[in-house]
Design a protein around this motif. Structure first.
Motif, mmCIF file in Angstrom:
data_model
loop_
_atom_site.group_PDB
_atom_site.id
_atom_site.type_symbol
_atom_site.label_atom_id
_atom_site.label_comp_id
_atom_site.label_asym_id
_atom_site.label_seq_id
_atom_site.Cartn_x
_atom_site.Cartn_y
_atom_site.Cartn_z
ATOM 1 N N TYR A 1 9.311 2.524 -22.804
ATOM 2 C CA TYR A 1 8.997 1.873 -21.539
ATOM 3 C C TYR A 1 7.866 0.890 -21.766
ATOM 4 C CZ TYR A 1 11.732 5.609 -19.434
ATOM 5 O OH TYR A 1 12.742 6.472 -19.103
ATOM 6 N N SER A 2 7.792 -0.102 -20.902
ATOM 7 C CA SER A 2 6.757 -1.111 -21.026
ATOM 8 C C SER A 2 6.305 -1.529 -19.628
ATOM 9 C CB SER A 2 7.309 -2.320 -21.786
ATOM 10 O OG SER A 2 6.334 -3.297 -21.912
ATOM 11 N N THR A 3 5.009 -1.792 -19.490
ATOM 12 C CA THR A 3 4.473 -2.263 -18.218
ATOM 13 C C THR A 3 3.354 -3.257 -18.485
ATOM 14 O OG1 THR A 3 3.486 -1.638 -16.112
ATOM 15 C CG2 THR A 3 2.840 -0.330 -18.017
ATOM 16 N N ASP A 4 3.262 -4.241 -17.609
ATOM 17 C CA ASP A 4 2.149 -5.196 -17.720
ATOM 18 C C ASP A 4 1.341 -5.223 -16.424
ATOM 19 O OD1 ASP A 4 3.949 -6.477 -16.101
ATOM 20 O OD2 ASP A 4 3.931 -8.356 -17.194
ATOM 21 N N SER A 5 1.535 -4.201 -15.580
ATOM 22 C CA SER A 5 0.825 -4.170 -14.303
ATOM 23 C C SER A 5 -0.387 -3.252 -14.316
ATOM 24 C CB SER A 5 1.784 -3.741 -13.192
ATOM 25 O OG SER A 5 2.249 -2.431 -13.440
ATOM 26 N N LEU A 6 -0.678 -2.602 -15.434
ATOM 27 C CA LEU A 6 -1.811 -1.689 -15.504
ATOM 28 C C LEU A 6 -2.970 -2.330 -16.257
ATOM 29 C CD1 LEU A 6 0.023 1.632 -16.423
ATOM 30 C CD2 LEU A 6 -0.704 0.859 -14.180
ATOM 31 N N ALA B 1 0.832 -1.209 0.000
ATOM 32 C CA ALA B 1 0.000 0.000 0.000
ATOM 33 C C ALA B 1 0.865 1.257 0.000
ATOM 34 C CB ALA B 1 -0.941 -0.005 1.194
ATOM 35 N N LEU B 2 1.944 1.268 0.779
ATOM 36 C CA LEU B 2 2.843 2.423 0.793
ATOM 37 C C LEU B 2 3.541 2.622 -0.545
ATOM 38 C CD1 LEU B 2 4.442 2.192 4.345
ATOM 39 C CD2 LEU B 2 2.833 3.912 3.502
ATOM 40 N N SER B 3 3.890 1.545 -1.206
ATOM 41 C CA SER B 3 4.510 1.644 -2.528
ATOM 42 C C SER B 3 3.551 2.275 -3.534
ATOM 43 C CB SER B 3 4.941 0.260 -3.005
ATOM 44 O OG SER B 3 5.378 0.309 -4.329
ATOM 45 N N GLN B 4 2.292 1.848 -3.511
ATOM 46 C CA GLN B 4 1.280 2.440 -4.392
ATOM 47 C C GLN B 4 1.099 3.926 -4.076
ATOM 48 O OE1 GLN B 4 -1.228 0.946 -6.759
ATOM 49 N NE2 GLN B 4 0.549 -0.356 -6.970
ATOM 50 N N TRP B 5 1.068 4.258 -2.805
ATOM 51 C CA TRP B 5 0.885 5.646 -2.402
ATOM 52 C C TRP B 5 2.069 6.513 -2.829
ATOM 53 C CZ3 TRP B 5 3.466 8.531 1.493
ATOM 54 C CH2 TRP B 5 2.880 9.769 1.756
ATOM 55 N N ARG B 6 3.304 6.006 -2.648
ATOM 56 C CA ARG B 6 4.500 6.761 -3.059
ATOM 57 C C ARG B 6 4.530 6.988 -4.564
ATOM 58 N NH1 ARG B 6 8.767 3.472 -1.736
ATOM 59 N NH2 ARG B 6 7.652 2.341 -0.152
ATOM 60 N N THR B 7 4.202 5.947 -5.326
ATOM 61 C CA THR B 7 4.185 6.075 -6.786
ATOM 62 C C THR B 7 3.130 7.084 -7.212
ATOM 63 O OG1 THR B 7 4.933 3.791 -7.037
ATOM 64 C CG2 THR B 7 3.909 4.803 -8.940
ATOM 65 N N SER B 8 1.957 7.028 -6.589
ATOM 66 C CA SER B 8 0.898 7.981 -6.901
ATOM 67 C C SER B 8 1.328 9.409 -6.572
ATOM 68 C CB SER B 8 -0.361 7.618 -6.127
ATOM 69 O OG SER B 8 -1.350 8.589 -6.327
ATOM 70 N N VAL C 1 -3.967 3.798 -25.132
ATOM 71 C CA VAL C 1 -4.421 4.006 -23.761
ATOM 72 C C VAL C 1 -3.717 5.252 -23.212
ATOM 73 C CG1 VAL C 1 -4.524 3.014 -21.443
ATOM 74 C CG2 VAL C 1 -4.678 1.521 -23.433
ATOM 75 N N PRO C 2 -4.463 6.251 -22.721
ATOM 76 C CA PRO C 2 -3.809 7.432 -22.148
ATOM 77 C C PRO C 2 -3.244 7.123 -20.762
ATOM 78 C CG PRO C 2 -6.192 7.657 -22.000
ATOM 79 C CD PRO C 2 -5.922 6.383 -22.742
ATOM 80 N N LEU C 3 -1.994 7.518 -20.551
ATOM 81 C CA LEU C 3 -1.320 7.290 -19.272
ATOM 82 C C LEU C 3 -0.818 8.594 -18.685
ATOM 83 C CD1 LEU C 3 1.035 4.214 -19.927
ATOM 84 C CD2 LEU C 3 -1.270 4.197 -19.004
ATOM 85 N N GLU D 1 9.025 5.277 -15.370
ATOM 86 C CA GLU D 1 8.536 3.915 -15.143
ATOM 87 C C GLU D 1 7.337 3.904 -14.189
ATOM 88 O OE1 GLU D 1 11.875 1.606 -13.885
ATOM 89 O OE2 GLU D 1 12.560 1.320 -15.935
ATOM 90 N N ALA D 2 7.156 4.969 -13.422
ATOM 91 C CA ALA D 2 5.996 5.105 -12.537
ATOM 92 C C ALA D 2 4.833 5.630 -13.374
ATOM 93 C CB ALA D 2 6.305 6.058 -11.387
ATOM 94 N N SER D 3 3.853 4.767 -13.612
ATOM 95 C CA SER D 3 2.764 5.150 -14.513
ATOM 96 C C SER D 3 1.428 4.664 -13.973
ATOM 97 C CB SER D 3 3.004 4.565 -15.899
ATOM 98 O OG SER D 3 3.056 3.156 -15.831
ATOM 99 N N ARG D 4 0.357 5.297 -14.463
ATOM 100 C CA ARG D 4 -1.009 4.883 -14.159
ATOM 101 C C ARG D 4 -1.894 5.319 -15.314
ATOM 102 N NH1 ARG D 4 -1.892 9.261 -9.406
ATOM 103 N NH2 ARG D 4 -2.118 11.079 -10.740
ATOM 104 N N VAL D 5 -3.025 4.661 -15.442
ATOM 105 C CA VAL D 5 -3.983 5.031 -16.474
ATOM 106 C C VAL D 5 -4.585 6.374 -16.079
ATOM 107 C CG1 VAL D 5 -6.131 4.355 -17.615
ATOM 108 C CG2 VAL D 5 -4.447 2.617 -17.028
ATOM 109 N N THR D 6 -4.740 7.264 -17.047
ATOM 110 C CA THR D 6 -5.306 8.585 -16.784
ATOM 111 C C THR D 6 -6.697 8.444 -16.175
ATOM 112 O OG1 THR D 6 -4.081 9.515 -18.636
ATOM 113 C CG2 THR D 6 -5.966 10.781 -17.840
#
Length: 161
Positions: free
Chosen positions: A74-79, A30-37, A93-95, A103-108
């Motif tokens: 860059y490439s990710t398979d976690s989104l 959870a902290l990792s997700q929060w830091r990346t966000s 897909v907009p990111l 490398e820290a990414s999320r879907v818009t």
């Protein structure tokens, strides 16, 4: 029952250690997700990613998204490309990516890189705390100072009839 618990003190100890491990791992995730966000929120870059691979898995499909930032791929398979219909190979897909760490990414439109992970981690942490409390209670009972009562013997003050 008490004598059985007293003899098997290692079972509640093992349960307590497993619950503690689950609590630590869920908190770290959870902290990792929060830091990346937070990193993305500090300096977001909007990029378009392309779905380059789709692998069918139990419970859904895993997509590989490829995007380019500052002449580097860059490439990710976690989104999960939620909001994109139909998600297939070649779909854009907009990111949002962090300017200092692409490398820290999320879907818009998402709050976290994996919006489904936060409720899951809260549920795991809550279950781990409950399991830890139960295991510690059993461990306390198992290592109590009172000697176990002998079986099939009358209690003091009771007459055998």
């Amino acid at each position: 029952m008490r004598s059985l618990i007293r003899r098997a003190w290692f079972l509640p100890l093992t349960g307590a250690l497993a619950a503690l491990l689950a609590l630590v791992l869920s908190t770290v995730a959870a902290l990792s997700q929060w830091r990346t966000s937070s990193r993305i929120d500090a300096a977001p870059l909007r990029v378009d990613a392309t779905i380059t691979a789709a692998v069918a898995m139990k419970g859904g499909t895993r997509y590989t998204l490829t995007y380019r930032v500052a002449d580097r791929d860059y490439s990710t398979d976690s989104l999960t490309p939620h909001g994109v219909r139909p998600p297939g190979i070649g779909t854009t897909v907009p990111l949002e990516v962090a300017a200092d760490d692409p490398e820290a990414s999320r879907v818009t439109g998402s709050h976290y890189p994996d919006d489904a992970l936060q409720p899951t981690m809260i549920l795991v942490a809550t279950a781990a705390v409950a399991g830890l409390a139960i295991s510690l209670r059993f461990l306390h009972t198992a290592t109590g100072r009172n000697p176990p009562e002998p079986l099939n013997q009358p209690r003091p003050g009771c007459s055998a009839a």
